[in-house]
Design a protein around this motif. Structure first.
Motif, PDB file in Angstrom:
ATOM      1  N   UNK A 193       0.814  -1.208   0.000  1.00 39.59           N
ATOM      2  CA  UNK A 193       0.000   0.000   0.000  1.00 39.59           C
ATOM      3  C   UNK A 193       0.852   1.264   0.000  1.00 39.59           C
ATOM      4  N   UNK A 194       2.023   1.180   0.600  1.00 35.50           N
ATOM      5  CA  UNK A 194       2.900   2.345   0.648  1.00 35.50           C
ATOM      6  C   UNK A 194       3.434   2.686  -0.738  1.00 35.50           C
ATOM      7  N   UNK A 195       3.830   1.677  -1.499  1.00 35.26           N
ATOM      8  CA  UNK A 195       4.349   1.894  -2.847  1.00 35.26           C
ATOM      9  C   UNK A 195       3.261   1.889  -3.910  1.00 35.26           C
ATOM     10  N   UNK A 196       2.035   1.592  -3.501  1.00 34.83           N
ATOM     11  CA  UNK A 196       0.886   1.553  -4.416  1.00 34.83           C
ATOM     12  C   UNK A 196       1.124   0.581  -5.575  1.00 34.83           C
ATOM     13  N   UNK A 197       1.623  -0.581  -5.226  1.00 38.50           N
ATOM     14  CA  UNK A 197       1.889  -1.601  -6.237  1.00 38.50           C
ATOM     15  C   UNK A 197       1.534  -2.970  -5.687  1.00 38.50           C
ATOM     16  N   UNK A 198       1.372  -3.921  -6.574  1.00 38.12           N
ATOM     17  CA  UNK A 198       1.051  -5.279  -6.146  1.00 38.12           C
ATOM     18  C   UNK A 198       1.590  -6.270  -7.161  1.00 38.12           C
ATOM     19  N   UNK A 199       1.810  -7.483  -6.692  1.00 40.98           N
ATOM     20  CA  UNK A 199       2.200  -8.584  -7.559  1.00 40.98           C
ATOM     21  C   UNK A 199       1.270  -9.758  -7.284  1.00 40.98           C
ATOM     22  N   UNK A 200       1.176 -10.669  -8.228  1.00 40.74           N
ATOM     23  CA  UNK A 200       0.322 -11.827  -8.024  1.00 40.74           C
ATOM     24  C   UNK A 200       0.830 -13.038  -8.775  1.00 40.74           C
ATOM     25  N   UNK A 201       0.526 -14.206  -8.247  1.00 44.02           N
ATOM     26  CA  UNK A 201       0.843 -15.479  -8.884  1.00 44.02           C
ATOM     27  C   UNK A 201      -0.399 -16.353  -8.853  1.00 44.02           C
TER      28      UNK A 201
END
Length: 393
Positions: free
Chosen positions: A129-137
């Motif tokens: 949430x701090x970097x406003x990014x996400x990853x997923x697998x």
């Protein structure tokens, strides 16, 4: 394998290095794994027509499918205040297909007449949430009477500081293995003993979403696909001008390139206009246009309806011809009307209930939605689908 025109699947692609950072213990909140949401979707689909590819572009296309999907969503925060989301989805379809039963017409009912498909999917998303990014697998599996499929994917998203813009990157791959089945007339005669039973599919999705103002949101999506391996369905017959017969034969590679734009416009607090346009082209000569419009309308704060309409138009593939119109000298040939020139219309409506005290007073039953759609194709294929979704929170 059955022919249903109205299905889509997907998984995700990401970049793990985007989340290398030191621990932020000041903002850390100890969280146990918790259940966020449970979704159950059940649908019934029925189609009928007279252009079955199994019998060379003529004959019944009657098919019924009863599909059920159960999904669990869980989450927890780690010591770096990052949110981990876990998804478990289990799908079970049971279908009957009159056209598939014509693979061997001498049988009363063959294994292909009815079958049950099971397709579980596991997914994991890490949101910073701090970097406003996400990853997923994600990983998936699917099995029917004539093929098995294993899928893998990953995703990465990055939002702007004000959350008005988001870039998305997804990659998915499917590794399918066919149990090659020939029409009864060609078994032991025209069978290719060296036929590769594998089919691999790779797709990349690039998206950019932008909030224009308080009422308008836009997004652009490009999704190139590359397929290789056995792309023909070998139990589908092709009849030539001279009356001879062979099994469908298609190139062993296919490149697809769809690009689309989506626009959502908020007409006050009660009406939303959701529109979508997509252009599609592939290496087999198919070009297509899709236009969609859905308009959710709030009847009360807790009840809404969503009428929708989709128009689709495509040109024929280079290798398509109807019953007994192929030349025996053709290198590739199919009489599958999914690859023919046609227009289609898909329209219907949905009604959604989301009362604050729960559906029918059951507090944890957060949402109930019913949807109905009718599909009509210029090749005289007609279909109806009805679905029920229940969300528990």
């Amino acid at each position: 394998m059955r022919k249903i025109s109205l299905t889509l699947l997907g998984m995700y692609l990401g970049i793990l290095s985007a989340f290398s950072q030191g621990a932020d213990t000041a903002n850390y909140k100890s969280r146990k794994l918790q259940l966020d949401e449970v979704n159950f979707v059940s649908s019934y689909y029925h189609q009928d027509g007279n252009n079955s590819a199994v019998t060379g572009g003529i004959g019944t296309e009657k098919l019924s499918d009863f599909a059920n999907t159960f999904e669990l969503k869980l989450s927890k925060y780690d010591r770096k205040a990052r949110k981990h989301s876990y998804g478990l989805e289990l799908g079970i379809d049971h279908y009957t297909s009159a056209s598939s039963d014509k693979i061997d017409p001498s049988t009363i009912t063959s294994a292909s007449y009815s079958d049950t498909r099971i397709y579980p999917t596991l997914s994991w998303t890490l949101q910073n949430e701090k970097k406003k990014s996400s990853i997923g697998l994600a990983a998936s599996y699917s099995q029917e009477f004539d093929y098995t499929s294993v899928g893998f994917g990953a995703s990465y998203t990055k939002a702007s500081k004000d959350n008005n813009r988001e870039f998305g990157l997804k990659f998915q791959s499917y590794f399918d293995q066919w149990h090659i089945i020939y029409p009864i007339e060609l078994r032991g005669y025209n069978e290719d003993k060296n036929e590769n039973p594998n089919r691999n599919s790779f797709s990349l999705s690039l998206s950019l979403a932008q909030v224009i103002n308080q009422r308008l949101q836009l997004s652009v999506i490009a999704e190139p696909v590359y397929q290789t391996g056995l792309l023909a369905t070998k139990y589908q017959r092709v009849y030539f001008k001279d009356g001879s017969l062979n099994s469908e034969t298609l190139p062993d590679t296919r490149v697809k390139f769809p690009i689309g734009i989506r626009a959502n416009y908020f007409l006050g607090d009660k009406i939303i206009l959701r529109s979508f346009y997509r252009f599609y082209a592939d290496g087999w000569g198919v070009k297509a246009h899709t236009a969609e419009l859905e308009t959710p309308v709030k009847l009360t704060p807790f009840v809404s309806i969503s009428p929708y309409y989709r128009f689709y138009s495509q040109s024929a593939a280079d290798y398509f011809a109807p019953y007994q119109l192929h030349n025996f000298s053709d290198q590739y040939f199919t009489s599958d009307y999914d690859l023919s020139k046609f227009n289609s219309h898909f329209f219907g409506t949905g009604i959604r209930f989301a009362p604050p005290r729960g559906v029918l007073g059951i507090q944890h039953v957060n949402t109930l939605e019913l949807r109905y759609g009718h599909y009509s194709r210029s090749t005289d294929l007609q279909a109806n689908i009805i679905s029920l979704q229940i969300k528990l929170k």
